[in-house]
Design an enzyme around this catalytic site. Sequence first.
Site, PDB file in Angstrom:
ATOM      1  N   HIS A   1      33.636  16.014-110.083  1.00 28.62           N
ATOM      2  CA  HIS A   1      32.649  15.413-109.479  1.00 28.62           C
ATOM      3  C   HIS A   1      31.636  16.578-109.152  1.00 28.62           C
ATOM      4  O   HIS A   1      30.358  16.479-109.048  1.00 28.62           O
ATOM      5  CB  HIS A   1      32.719  14.459-108.341  1.00 28.62           C
ATOM      6  CG  HIS A   1      33.197  15.063-107.291  1.00 28.62           C
ATOM      7  ND1 HIS A   1      34.595  15.420-106.791  1.00 28.62           N
ATOM      8  CD2 HIS A   1      32.434  15.440-106.010  1.00 28.62           C
ATOM      9  CE1 HIS A   1      34.722  15.895-105.549  1.00 28.62           C
ATOM     10  NE2 HIS A   1      33.357  16.063-105.179  1.00 28.62           N
ATOM     11  N   ASP A   2      32.259  17.822-108.890  1.00 32.93           N
ATOM     12  CA  ASP A   2      31.316  18.938-108.478  1.00 32.93           C
ATOM     13  C   ASP A   2      31.199  19.891-109.774  1.00 32.93           C
ATOM     14  O   ASP A   2      30.227  21.026-109.542  1.00 32.93           O
ATOM     15  CB  ASP A   2      31.898  19.566-107.454  1.00 32.93           C
ATOM     16  CG  ASP A   2      31.397  19.036-106.011  1.00 32.93           C
ATOM     17  OD1 ASP A   2      30.663  18.179-106.007  1.00 32.93           O
ATOM     18  OD2 ASP A   2      32.439  19.011-105.006  1.00 32.93           O
TER      19      ASP A   2
ATOM     20  N   HIS B   1      39.342  20.798-103.203  1.00 34.92           N
ATOM     21  CA  HIS B   1      38.535  19.606-102.951  1.00 34.92           C
ATOM     22  C   HIS B   1      38.776  18.655-103.789  1.00 34.92           C
ATOM     23  O   HIS B   1      38.782  17.163-103.718  1.00 34.92           O
ATOM     24  CB  HIS B   1      37.264  20.277-102.434  1.00 34.92           C
ATOM     25  CG  HIS B   1      36.098  19.095-102.461  1.00 34.92           C
ATOM     26  ND1 HIS B   1      36.260  18.114-101.341  1.00 34.92           N
ATOM     27  CD2 HIS B   1      35.073  18.758-103.435  1.00 34.92           C
ATOM     28  CE1 HIS B   1      35.003  17.376-101.478  1.00 34.92           C
ATOM     29  NE2 HIS B   1      34.423  17.667-102.719  1.00 34.92           N
TER      30      HIS B   1
ATOM     31  N   GLU C   1      27.175  20.252-110.761  1.00 33.24           N
ATOM     32  CA  GLU C   1      26.613  20.859-109.632  1.00 33.24           C
ATOM     33  C   GLU C   1      26.804  22.258-109.352  1.00 33.24           C
ATOM     34  O   GLU C   1      25.922  23.098-108.854  1.00 33.24           O
ATOM     35  CB  GLU C   1      26.768  19.567-108.499  1.00 33.24           C
ATOM     36  CG  GLU C   1      25.768  20.033-107.417  1.00 33.24           C
ATOM     37  CD  GLU C   1      26.147  18.908-106.395  1.00 33.24           C
ATOM     38  OE1 GLU C   1      26.127  19.159-105.125  1.00 33.24           O
ATOM     39  OE2 GLU C   1      26.290  17.661-106.645  1.00 33.24           O
ATOM     40  N   ASP C   2      27.873  22.648-109.493  1.00 36.74           N
ATOM     41  CA  ASP C   2      28.621  23.914-108.869  1.00 36.74           C
ATOM     42  C   ASP C   2      29.016  24.712-110.111  1.00 36.74           C
ATOM     43  O   ASP C   2      29.433  25.923-109.772  1.00 36.74           O
ATOM     44  CB  ASP C   2      29.645  23.551-107.728  1.00 36.74           C
ATOM     45  CG  ASP C   2      29.091  22.982-106.539  1.00 36.74           C
ATOM     46  OD1 ASP C   2      27.874  22.835-106.447  1.00 36.74           O
ATOM     47  OD2 ASP C   2      30.050  22.406-105.944  1.00 36.74           O
TER      48      ASP C   2
END
Length: 176
Positions: A59-60, A34, A63-64
């Site tokens: 970018h993630d 991704h 968050e993840d």
Amino acid sequence: MVNLDLLLQTAEYAAKKHRDQRRKDPEQTPYINHPLGVTRLLTSAGITHLPTLQAALLHDTVEDTDTTVSEVCTVFGLEVATIVKECTDDTTLPKAERKRRQILAAPTVSLEAKRVKLADKLYNLRDLLRTLPLGWTDERKLEYFAWAKKVTDGCQGACPPLEDQLKQLYQEVLGV
């Protein structure tokens, strides 16, 4: 010219952070595909700004994974960390509130974060057309498309090549 060594260093970092994660598709695609795909969409649209490309790869992560914005800042610098932070949801909030905040925040974030958001949504929408995540219905897919359009509408003017591709998808799927 993009510093390929730094870009690959960032990709390696992201791969390590996402190493145990999978996408929610039936194939359980490695998650790193991704952020790599988001970055590829940006480069295909002519984006060569290294911090934007690095932020797309990362970018993630906040968050993840267990990554913090402070860690991103230490390793990759303030500009990259700022873009990543602008692209990061507050996971302590309920999902509906996070989605609402993305719509509200989209017009206010930096040009670089808008570009990452456009590429992120384009990648996700194309992925939804390829295959539904486990447990998703066609109705949920349409709801995601409608929500994504509200987010990307707030990023207008940030990257016309990506926006044109998104407009085409919205027309095909939503008829708007």
